[in-house]
Design a protein around this motif. Structure first.
Motif, PDB file in Angstrom:
ATOM      1  N   TYR A   1       3.173  -2.869   4.142  1.00  0.00           N
ATOM      2  CA  TYR A   1       3.272  -2.447   5.540  1.00  0.00           C
ATOM      3  C   TYR A   1       3.845  -3.615   6.350  1.00  0.00           C
TER       4      TYR A   1
ATOM      5  N   PRO B   1     -12.090  -1.872  -6.161  1.00  0.00           N
ATOM      6  CA  PRO B   1     -12.889  -1.976  -4.933  1.00  0.00           C
ATOM      7  C   PRO B   1     -12.073  -1.707  -3.667  1.00  0.00           C
ATOM      8  N   ASN B   2     -12.698  -1.821  -2.514  1.00  0.00           N
ATOM      9  CA  ASN B   2     -12.058  -1.575  -1.215  1.00  0.00           C
ATOM     10  C   ASN B   2     -10.838  -2.464  -1.001  1.00  0.00           C
TER      11      ASN B   2
ATOM     12  N   VAL C   1      -7.820  -2.834  -2.204  1.00  0.00           N
ATOM     13  CA  VAL C   1      -6.947  -3.457  -3.211  1.00  0.00           C
ATOM     14  C   VAL C   1      -5.584  -2.780  -3.323  1.00  0.00           C
TER      15      VAL C   1
ATOM     16  N   LYS D   1      -5.238   0.950  -3.660  1.00  0.00           N
ATOM     17  CA  LYS D   1      -5.257   2.224  -4.401  1.00  0.00           C
ATOM     18  C   LYS D   1      -4.585   3.345  -3.607  1.00  0.00           C
TER      19      LYS D   1
END
Ligand SMILES: Nc1ncnc2c1ncn2[C@@H]1O[C@H](COP(=O)(O)OP(=O)(O)OP(=O)(O)O)[C@@H](O)[C@H]1O
Ligand SMILES: [Mg+2]
Length: 235
Positions: A11, A35-36, A38, A40
């Protein structure tokens, strides 16, 4: 079926994906676990085309679709169920579902797809006239998955379908995913944070960390490796 190689995207100036590669097998459940934060969801959005790839390649059914617009990918049989619910709360269940059959190919099979969704989720048939916003969390999740099925996909990508659901409903979501594989022959790419549920549902697992694939293998191989479990899964 889906073959992703060295994918890069992000981004603005921030790179999120650092060349992860992943393949799905036809008729199997492939899980991407991590985990959060990363990358995905960014991975799925980049595959689907809502985030533009910076580099690498995406092949679907042996065709280079790296820069193909999303609606063409949908016509080719790719579907994404994004994170969160994204329903139209002021429309009823039936109206939400048929919104999914907007692509030309899918609209011809609308009734057939609707019958399939209702057979997979009988409760949605009972509640077809109810406003989507008044359904329970689990039922709303079923509508979201059902709407994606209305595009008649061959490959369905699910972004944390069990998020925010009570344990019993989580089990039900995973049972449904298994059913989609066994009864409809769908190929599934499943994003999860829930390592236990994901390892028991998947046929093959990839582990993502900081935008890279750090490990891959059968669920047994992942479970059997204390190093992988400790380093990336915390289980
Ligand atoms: N639209 C966006 N604009 C800017 N940065 C974003 C955007 N979406 C995600 N990011 C950032 O990209 C990184 C990866 O986010 P992503 O949503 O892909 O992670 P994730 O693995 O899906 O996490 P989670 O498990 O929490 O859903 C994060 O640092 C996040 O803040
Ligand atoms: Mg996410």
């Amino acid at each position: 079926m889906l073959r992703v190689k060295d994918l890069e995207s992000g981004y603005g100036p921030m790179q999120v994906l650092w060349k992860p590669s992943l393949q799905t097998k036809k008729g199997a459940i492939t899980s991407l676990l991590g985990p959060n934060g990363v990358g995905k969801s960014t991975f799925l959005s980049t595959v689907f085309g809502s985030v533009k790839p910076w580099g690498g390649s995406i092949y679907y059914e042996e065709k280079d679709v790296t820069y193909m617009p999303t609606h063409k990918k949908v016509e080719m049989g790719l579907a994404l169920v994004p994170e969160g619910k994204h329903l139209f709360p002021e429309m009823n269940v039936y109206e939400n579902l048929v919104m999914g059959a907007y692509v030309k190919k899918a609209s011809r099979h609308r009734e057939e797809s609707l019958a399939l969704v209702y057979s997979l989720f009988p409760v949605l048939k009972e509640r077809s006239g109810q406003l989507a916003g008044s359904l329970s969390g689990g039922e709303q999740q079923m509508v979201t998955v059902g709407r994606a099925l209305m595009t008649k996909p061959q490959l369905i990508m699910l972004d944390e379908p069990s998020q925010g659901l009570a344990p019993l409903l989580v089990q039900e979501v995973f049972r449904t995913i298994q059913k989609m594989k066994e009864e409809i022959g769908l190929t599934v790419l499943l994003i999860e944070q829930n390592a236990d549920a994901s390892l028991s549902a998947a046929d093959f697992v990839y582990i993502m960390h900081e935008g890279r694939i750090k490990a891959k293998g059968s669920p047994e191989e992942i479970k059997g490796s204390p190093e992988i479990r400790e380093a990336y899964l915390g289980i």
